[in-house]
Design an enzyme around this catalytic site. Sequence first.
Site, short mmCIF file in Angstrom:
data_model
loop_
_atom_site.label_atom_id
_atom_site.label_comp_id
_atom_site.label_asym_id
_atom_site.label_seq_id
_atom_site.Cartn_x
_atom_site.Cartn_y
_atom_site.Cartn_z
N HIS A 112 -6.85 -2.55 -10.80
CA HIS A 112 -7.19 -2.12 -9.45
C HIS A 112 -8.65 -1.68 -9.44
O HIS A 112 -9.11 -1.01 -10.35
CB HIS A 112 -6.28 -0.94 -9.08
N HIS A 171 0.81 -1.22 0.00
CA HIS A 171 0.00 0.00 0.00
C HIS A 171 0.85 1.27 0.00
O HIS A 171 0.37 2.35 0.35
CB HIS A 171 -0.93 -0.01 1.23
#
Length: 385
Positions: free
Chosen positions: A288, A188
């Site tokens: 994504h 992340h």
Amino acid sequence: MEELEITKVELFKVPPRWLFVKITTKGGLFGWGEPVVEGKADSVAACVKELEQYLIGRTANNIEDIWQVLYRGGFYRGGTILMSAISGIDQALWDIKGKHLGVPVFELLGGAVRQRMKMYCWIGGDDPKVVIEQAREKMNQGYRAVKMNATGPMRWVSSIKDIKKVADNMRLLREEFGYELDVGLDFHGRVHKPMVKRLIDELAPYDPMFIEEPVLSENNDALKHIYSYTSIPIATGERMLSRWDFKDVLQQGVVDIIQPDLSHAGGISEVKRIATMAEAYDVALAPHCPLGPISLASALHIDFSCANATIQESSLGIHYNKGFDLLDYVKNPEIFDVKDGFMDLFTQPGLGVEIDEEILKEGQKIGHNWANPIWRNDDGTFAEW
């Protein structure tokens, strides 16, 4: 083509953190898009309104020319806000074209290369106490792959104690499910370069499906050191916005899986180009998608038409989706059913997702003001979320 003349552009800001656009033509055909940046919905809405002058009166069929005008016509190019605005508009135009011609969008992208798409969804990962429960729930829903955060807040150089905690979730999942469950790990962008190799050392024995965003995209030059260090596939790209952003990592050979977002990276038109570029470098595609149903549908049309697409993210049940979830605005939620880890090829024209405008308007009355959490380390310094 007078009936395809664009006459109206409408925006709907709805919970949990989404922005939808509806583009309508003179003949009554309309298309849906999802132009949003998480935490910056109002900024993207303002950008869509600015771009409206390039849409009204144009023929919706001219998707490529409209894309070029929106991208190049303002002199200053790129950036998260502009590219996300273009993305949603582009999705809506493909939706209109597919409906006009009576075919699913993937047929207009060259046709299907597969009959179903492997899916994964999110299980959090910050708390080891709940990962087993969440993973079992997702498997019961039909998934055979999940993704979770590798870490919570991380300092530039963390303590050995913190590093040792990172592998606990993976260990628990492997002990419970063995290799019946694929698990992707999302760094992340929380992890800084000094800690990436140590974290990989801890995680490698548990065989992650991939490591996502081991460093922030602005630090992609560090990927060359990380890539040569591990055999675990390296994935990145959710914060990369165009083929020009992906060009360097593909040329340098430092990524195994690219993850452009259909609501940020220029929509269906640009992500198709990015996917084709990646195929030339033998790199896989895994779009994504932590957003809503229109963004997911757009991603799936790319997946259905791209040979190098390997797995697709879904936001169903993600912890951001408070009050409204992925299927709540959808009249035909069955198109997103997951069976044995896969989602079937769409059959309806356009994007194939039917938005329930009555529920959407109820959601619009509620709206949202979603913003990223601000994290701090124990010494008070800012920590990447």
